[in-house]
Write a protein that holds these residues in place. Structure first.
Motif, short mmCIF file in Angstrom:
data_model
loop_
_atom_site.label_atom_id
_atom_site.label_comp_id
_atom_site.label_asym_id
_atom_site.label_seq_id
_atom_site.Cartn_x
_atom_site.Cartn_y
_atom_site.Cartn_z
N LEU A 90 0.83 -1.20 0.00
CA LEU A 90 0.00 0.00 0.00
C LEU A 90 0.87 1.26 0.00
N THR A 91 1.92 1.25 0.80
CA THR A 91 2.83 2.39 0.86
C THR A 91 3.50 2.60 -0.49
N SER A 92 3.94 1.52 -1.10
CA SER A 92 4.57 1.60 -2.41
C SER A 92 3.61 2.18 -3.45
N MET A 93 2.38 1.75 -3.41
CA MET A 93 1.37 2.24 -4.35
C MET A 93 1.17 3.75 -4.16
N TRP A 94 1.05 4.21 -2.88
CA TRP A 94 0.84 5.64 -2.63
C TRP A 94 2.08 6.45 -3.01
N GLU A 95 3.27 5.91 -2.78
CA GLU A 95 4.48 6.62 -3.20
C GLU A 95 4.51 6.76 -4.72
N GLN A 96 4.13 5.69 -5.42
CA GLN A 96 4.10 5.74 -6.87
C GLN A 96 3.11 6.79 -7.36
N ARG A 97 1.95 6.83 -6.76
CA ARG A 97 0.94 7.85 -7.14
C ARG A 97 1.46 9.25 -6.87
N ALA A 98 2.14 9.40 -5.69
CA ALA A 98 2.67 10.72 -5.33
C ALA A 98 3.71 11.16 -6.35
N ARG A 99 4.56 10.27 -6.79
CA ARG A 99 5.59 10.60 -7.79
C ARG A 99 4.93 10.95 -9.13
N GLN A 100 3.87 10.23 -9.46
CA GLN A 100 3.14 10.53 -10.70
C GLN A 100 2.53 11.93 -10.65
N LYS A 101 2.19 12.37 -9.44
CA LYS A 101 1.58 13.69 -9.25
C LYS A 101 2.64 14.77 -9.07
N GLY A 102 3.93 14.40 -9.13
CA GLY A 102 4.99 15.40 -9.06
C GLY A 102 5.79 15.42 -7.78
N TYR A 103 5.54 14.53 -6.87
CA TYR A 103 6.31 14.50 -5.62
C TYR A 103 7.71 14.02 -5.92
N LYS A 104 8.70 14.70 -5.30
CA LYS A 104 10.09 14.29 -5.43
C LYS A 104 10.65 14.06 -4.03
#
Length: 121
Positions: A90-104
């Motif tokens: 779940l954490t990996s999925m949310w991190e992936q989504r965050a990166r897709q939204k521009g999180y660095k």
């Protein structure tokens, strides 16, 4: 005097009968004492055996509790391990989504830019 020695050596039936009765009584008494001692020893051994059985039973109950506790603990560990794996997914999925939204990585709230290019506070 010789005559009295000869009489002394003769067997007197009354004396022999009394001696045999006394001897039989002594043997009977000794047998009773030995039987009583044997019964007392047997009683002590039985008591010791009963106490050993009680202690063994107590240790067995404690061992059973310990084994049950270990099984419960192992089951809880396995559940926690599964929950951790699911949480990592779940954490990996949310991190992936965050990166897709521009999180660095290393970005803070004040330095994250919106899609339009402006900084978002």
């Amino acid at each position: 005097m010789v005559h009295s020695l000869v009489n002394c050596a003769k067997r007197d039936p009354e004396v022999n009968e009394d001696t045999e009765k006394n001897y039989a009584e002594l043997l009977t008494e000794e047998l009773k004492q030995r039987e009583a001692a044997s019964m007392e020893k047997h009683k002590r051994v039985d008591t010791g055996l009963l106490e050993a059985k009680k202690i063994t039973s107590s240790y067995q109950k404690e061992a059973d509790k310990c084994n049950s506790g270990m099984e419960t603990c192992e089951e809880a560990r396995e559940k926690a391990e599964k929950a951790l794996v699911e949480q990592k997914k779940l954490t990996s999925m949310w991190e992936q989504r965050a990166r897709q939204k521009g999180y660095k990585d290393g970005a803070t709230k004040s330095t994250v830019k919106s899609k339009s290019g402006t900084e978002v506070a």
